[in-house]
Design a protein around this motif. Sequence first.
Motif, mmCIF file in Angstrom:
data_model
loop_
_atom_site.group_PDB
_atom_site.id
_atom_site.type_symbol
_atom_site.label_atom_id
_atom_site.label_comp_id
_atom_site.label_asym_id
_atom_site.label_seq_id
_atom_site.Cartn_x
_atom_site.Cartn_y
_atom_site.Cartn_z
ATOM 1 N N ILE A 129 0.846 -1.193 0.000
ATOM 2 C CA ILE A 129 0.000 0.000 0.000
ATOM 3 C C ILE A 129 0.882 1.243 0.000
ATOM 4 C CG2 ILE A 129 -1.763 1.277 1.273
ATOM 5 C CD1 ILE A 129 -2.712 -1.437 2.398
ATOM 6 N N TRP A 130 0.966 1.892 -1.151
ATOM 7 C CA TRP A 130 1.778 3.087 -1.345
ATOM 8 C C TRP A 130 0.848 4.282 -1.598
ATOM 9 C CZ3 TRP A 130 7.035 3.040 -0.770
ATOM 10 C CH2 TRP A 130 7.674 1.789 -0.797
ATOM 11 N N ARG A 131 1.188 5.427 -0.990
ATOM 12 C CA ARG A 131 0.378 6.629 -1.177
ATOM 13 C C ARG A 131 1.282 7.852 -1.265
ATOM 14 N NH1 ARG A 131 -4.713 6.110 -2.647
ATOM 15 N NH2 ARG A 131 -5.328 7.985 -1.501
ATOM 16 N N ASP A 132 0.802 8.837 -2.022
ATOM 17 C CA ASP A 132 1.501 10.110 -2.085
ATOM 18 C C ASP A 132 1.373 10.847 -0.746
ATOM 19 O OD1 ASP A 132 2.351 9.874 -4.741
ATOM 20 O OD2 ASP A 132 0.451 10.686 -5.502
ATOM 21 N N PRO A 133 2.308 11.772 -0.484
ATOM 22 C CA PRO A 133 2.204 12.543 0.758
ATOM 23 C C PRO A 133 0.963 13.428 0.771
ATOM 24 C CG PRO A 133 4.269 13.013 -0.408
ATOM 25 C CD PRO A 133 3.469 12.121 -1.273
ATOM 26 N N ALA A 134 0.598 13.878 1.951
ATOM 27 C CA ALA A 134 -0.442 14.891 2.092
ATOM 28 C C ALA A 134 0.069 16.210 1.502
ATOM 29 C CB ALA A 134 -0.797 15.056 3.561
ATOM 30 N N PRO A 135 -0.808 17.160 1.267
ATOM 31 C CA PRO A 135 -0.367 18.444 0.687
ATOM 32 C C PRO A 135 0.768 19.115 1.451
ATOM 33 C CG PRO A 135 -2.751 18.285 0.602
ATOM 34 C CD PRO A 135 -2.284 17.086 1.367
ATOM 35 N N ASP A 136 0.841 18.871 2.786
ATOM 36 C CA ASP A 136 1.916 19.487 3.558
ATOM 37 C C ASP A 136 3.191 18.656 3.529
ATOM 38 O OD1 ASP A 136 1.303 17.324 5.149
ATOM 39 O OD2 ASP A 136 0.823 18.490 6.953
ATOM 40 N N GLY A 137 3.177 17.549 2.756
ATOM 41 C CA GLY A 137 4.346 16.691 2.653
ATOM 42 C C GLY A 137 4.407 15.601 3.699
ATOM 43 N N ALA A 151 1.210 5.421 11.018
ATOM 44 C CA ALA A 151 1.148 4.122 10.330
ATOM 45 C C ALA A 151 1.677 4.234 8.910
ATOM 46 C CB ALA A 151 -0.289 3.609 10.322
ATOM 47 N N TRP A 152 2.569 5.198 8.679
ATOM 48 C CA TRP A 152 3.129 5.445 7.354
ATOM 49 C C TRP A 152 4.628 5.681 7.472
ATOM 50 C CZ3 TRP A 152 -0.072 4.795 3.279
ATOM 51 C CH2 TRP A 152 -1.452 4.857 3.524
ATOM 52 N N GLU A 153 5.378 5.160 6.520
ATOM 53 C CA GLU A 153 6.823 5.348 6.487
ATOM 54 C C GLU A 153 7.212 5.950 5.135
ATOM 55 O OE1 GLU A 153 10.835 5.117 7.927
ATOM 56 O OE2 GLU A 153 8.840 5.081 8.890
ATOM 57 N N TRP A 154 8.012 7.018 5.188
ATOM 58 C CA TRP A 154 8.441 7.708 3.980
ATOM 59 C C TRP A 154 9.546 6.916 3.288
ATOM 60 C CZ3 TRP A 154 7.142 10.996 0.485
ATOM 61 C CH2 TRP A 154 8.084 11.665 -0.293
ATOM 62 N N ASP A 155 9.406 6.777 1.962
ATOM 63 C CA ASP A 155 10.439 6.139 1.140
ATOM 64 C C ASP A 155 10.983 7.200 0.195
ATOM 65 O OD1 ASP A 155 11.811 3.633 0.140
ATOM 66 O OD2 ASP A 155 10.817 4.298 -1.705
ATOM 67 N N ALA A 156 12.155 7.738 0.542
ATOM 68 C CA ALA A 156 12.704 8.859 -0.218
ATOM 69 C C ALA A 156 13.015 8.485 -1.663
ATOM 70 C CB ALA A 156 13.969 9.379 0.477
ATOM 71 N N ALA A 157 13.425 7.241 -1.880
ATOM 72 C CA ALA A 157 13.844 6.846 -3.227
ATOM 73 C C ALA A 157 12.703 6.933 -4.233
ATOM 74 C CB ALA A 157 14.408 5.431 -3.192
ATOM 75 N N THR A 158 11.480 6.606 -3.792
ATOM 76 C CA THR A 158 10.353 6.638 -4.731
ATOM 77 C C THR A 158 9.358 7.756 -4.431
ATOM 78 O OG1 THR A 158 9.130 5.012 -3.393
ATOM 79 C CG2 THR A 158 10.525 4.153 -5.175
ATOM 80 N N GLY A 159 9.591 8.520 -3.368
ATOM 81 C CA GLY A 159 8.762 9.688 -3.100
ATOM 82 C C GLY A 159 7.348 9.371 -2.680
ATOM 83 N N GLN A 160 7.143 8.253 -1.994
ATOM 84 C CA GLN A 160 5.821 7.909 -1.467
ATOM 85 C C GLN A 160 5.961 7.304 -0.072
ATOM 86 O OE1 GLN A 160 4.037 5.365 -4.600
ATOM 87 N NE2 GLN A 160 2.491 6.976 -4.853
#
Length: 533
Positions: A129-137, A151-160
Motif C-alpha cells: 500500500i503506497w500513497r503520495d504525501p499529504a499536501p503538507d508533505g 502508520a506510514w513510512e516515507w520512502d525517499a527513493a520513490t517519493g511515497q
Amino acid sequence: MAEARPWWEAATIYQIYPRSFQDSDGDGIGDLRGITDRLDYLVDLGVDAVWISPIFPSPMADFGYDVADYCEIDPRFGTLADFDALLAAAHARGLRVLLDFVPNHSSDRHPWFVESRQSRTSSKRDWYIWRDPAPDGGPPNNWISDFGGPAWEWDAATGQYYSHAFLKEQPDLNWRNPQLRAAMLDVLRFWFARGVDGFRIDVLWHMIKHADFPDNPVNPDYLPGSGEKNRVLQLHSTDQPEVHDIAADMRAVADGFAANGQERVLIGEIYLPVERLVAYYGDARPGVHLPFNFQLIEAHWDAAELAQRIAEYEAALPPGGWPNWVLGNHDRARIATRVGEAQARVAAMLLLTLRGTPTLYYGDELALADVTIPPGRAVDPQELREPGRGRDPVRTPMPWDDSAGAGFTTGDPWLPLNPDYSTRNVAAQRDDPASMWTLTRALLMLRKNTAALSVGSWHSVGGEGPVLAYERREGDTRLLVALNLGAIPVEMHVPQWAAGYRPLLSTLADAKGPVDGLLRLRGNEGMILGTTA
C-alpha cells in the motif's frame, strides 16, 4: 443418524510460543525438534491440537510476525524436514497441528517488498500500500500504528509513503490486488498440502483498509497511557466490509482440503465487539470457522459481568456458529497475574466447561504468572517503543523441572525464567495431586469423556453474589457448574434437578455436594456437579 461433528468442535487447542517451549540444541531458543520431543507431554495433559506461533524465516523485528518467506522454516527453529517430522509425530499421536498465518503484512525484507520499493513502476508495487504525501508533505492521513507513531513510512527513493499497521519493518500487503491475493492463498495451499490441520490468522480484521484512506476520527474517550493507537478510532483502517470476501476465499481453500474427516480449521484473530466479531463467521459465503472470542480476556473478573458476556455471546452466534474461548495468549497478561493463583484455578474450570472450543496458552496449566523482565533484558519492540506495554513477561520459557535452565535449555534462555521455576515446573506439579497441572489435566479428561461438556448445550443458572453458575446438557445428561469468583465462602440455591448431585470435580480437595438444596462453595472454589449414572 446424527451428522458427524468436525474434530475441532470437541477439541482443546494448546498454543505454543516456539521460542519458549523447548530448546533442543542449547542456543537458548526453543525449536521444532524441542516441540517434537514434548509431544507426549501434550498427549498426557489431554489437549487435542497445538497452535504454533510463527516459525517462518524472519528478521525477528517482531519475533516472527514479520515474515520474509511464507513457505520456509526459520533456521532458528529448524528446517522443513524438522517440521515434517513434527507433523508426522503429532499425527501419529492423534494431535492436530495449526500454524500461524500472518497475512496483513510481511517483513520489509521479503523479496516481494524489496521489489515493490524499487520503483513506482515495479511489477510488485501494488502488492503493498503506497500513497503520495499529504499536501503538507506529511503522511497521507492520521492513522496510527498499533506500536505507536504514524502508520506510514516515507520512502525517499520513490517519493511515497507505505502503510504499516505495526512496525515500519512490517509493510502492509495490499489484498485489493488480485495477484497478491492469489499468491497468499497459495501459501495456505502449500501448508495444507503438507498436512497442516489449520491456521490461526493474525489480525484478520486489519487486512483491508478503506479504499479512499480518510482520516480516522479522534477518540473522544482516549485515556493517556492506554496506548498511542487509541488516540483515534480505527474506523477506516480496520474491519472494512471487503475483509469478509477474503475470509470467505480462505475458507474455500480450507474446505477444498477437507476430506475423510480431515477438516481443516481457520481461527481468526479479531479484537472487536461481539456484534461485529460474529460477522466473521460469514453470511452469503462461509467465513472462518472460529473468530477468536476474547471475552474472558477483556472482562472484569466479576460474576455478573461474565454471566452477561457469556449470555450475549451465545445469543449473538449465527445459526451453526460454533463458540470458542480463550483466557490468555502471547500478547496479553497471563490469567494468574490478572486474577491471582487461587482464582486461576477457577478460571481454568470456566474455560474448560463453557460451550465451545477452548484454547489453552502454554504454561497456564502451571498457573505461570507474568515474569518481571530486568532492565536491559527487554526485547519486545512494543516495550522498547512504549515502556510498560511490552509482551516479554508472558513469553518466558516453559519451566519443565528444577535443573539449571529449567529443563528448557542447556544454554542461556532468550528471556529470563520465572523466578519460582525450582518449585513451579512441570515435574513438580505432575507429582502433586493438588497442583494446577493436575487440576487442568482432570478438567481436560472430564471434558474429553463427557459429551455434555465437550459438545453439549449451555444454559444460564442464576448465581448469587460472586457465584457464576450454568448448566451443560447433552441428551439426558445434565451437569451443573458453579464457580465462586470470590475469596469468601458463599451458598447458592441449586436447581431442583441438581439437588441430589454430587461433585464430579472441584478446584479444591474434599468437596461437598448440596445439602437441603443449598450448595456451599468455599472461597476460590469451582465445582462441577452431576450424577454417577
